[in-house]
Design a protein around this motif. Structure first.
Motif: not given
Length: 260
Positions: A24-26, A90-91, A95-97
């Motif tokens: 999943x690319x966040x 998850x990557x 802010x996705x981190x």
């Protein structure tokens, strides 16, 4: 384009690329799944993973159910993981981190491993005060519908070169960036506090924290704080790279950590 529904009924739009383990690319602030650099990264990652590239709520083709809370975004990630078969890597970038870390804390065994790149929490109380002032300025502009000014103010406030910000309106993607401006309030809400080091000690999934060598020093401080707190976390400083790292550089790190 595919869609799924989050727990609160919000429709989320996503694309799927490649074959292999689910990833999943966040994405971070001012990004969406059709943004050219995001698509390029997703397709590079897809050479070794099945990549789920989704529009976070309020962006692109995803809906924007209010009121916003971070918990709703974690439910969105859970919906994406369920679409991917029930477990995933998850990557998260920027802010996705932050969201990737929260997902690791809240979603249990659904999250297999996590990589965080340049998590932009504030590093100390002084920076928290400065960021709060920036937040107030941006929210006032958004309340007045001044999306372009809000986006420019945000980008300059987080350290983007002023010359680059001045040139942005000349670029083809500027209209889309202006449309994304209201979601800046969401990213600010995610990153306005110092890193949750006490809670991070409860992360139970393998975690790798990456910072770009040329990224702001605050991101280095935050990365080291989290690496110290998260059990057995791996810390990597990516030589010669800044906050806007490309997929070709990241792929060996993702493959080496996730597939190990």
């Amino acid at each position: 384009m595919k869609t799924t529904q989050s727990k609160d009924g919000t429709t989320l739009a996503y694309d799927v690329y490649g074959n292999g383990p689910a990833l999943i690319y966040i994405t971070g602030a001012s990004c969406h799944r059709s943004f050219k650099p995001i698509v390029q990264d997703a397709k590079i990652f897809a050479t070794e993973f099945t990549v789920y590239n989704y529009d976070r709520r309020g962006r692109g083709n995803s809906e924007n159910t209010l009121p916003y809370t971070m918990e709703r975004e974690i439910e969105d990630i859970e919906a994406m993981i369920d679409s991917a078969g029930g477990t995933a890597y998850l990557y998260g970038h920027s802010s996705g981190a932050v969201l990737a870390l929260e997902a690791a804390l809240q979603l249990g065994s659904k999250v297999q491993k996590v990589i965080m790149y340049d998590a932009p929490y504030v590093r100390d109380e002084e920076k928290k005060v400065e960021y709060n002032q920036l937040s107030q300025k941006i929210n006032k502009l958004l309340d007045k519908g001044k999306n372009a000014e809000a986006m420019s103010t945000f980008l300059k406030g987080i350290g983007m070169p002023k010359v680059f910000v001045l040139l942005l309106p000349l670029l083809p993607g500027w209209r889309t960036m202006k449309a994304l401006a209201p979601t800046l309030a969401y990213d600010i809400a995610l990153t306005q506090d110092m890193p949750p080091v006490e809670r991070a000690t409860r992360v139970s999934v393998p975690t790798q924290i990456i910072v770009g060598e040329k990224s702001p020093s605050s991101m280095h401080d935050v990365g080291r704080q989290l690496a110290k707190a998260i059990p057995n976390a791996k810390f990597v400083q990516l030589a010669g790279k800044d906050h806007m790292v490309n997929g070709k550089t990241l792929l060996p790190l993702l493959s080496g950590f996730f597939k190990k």
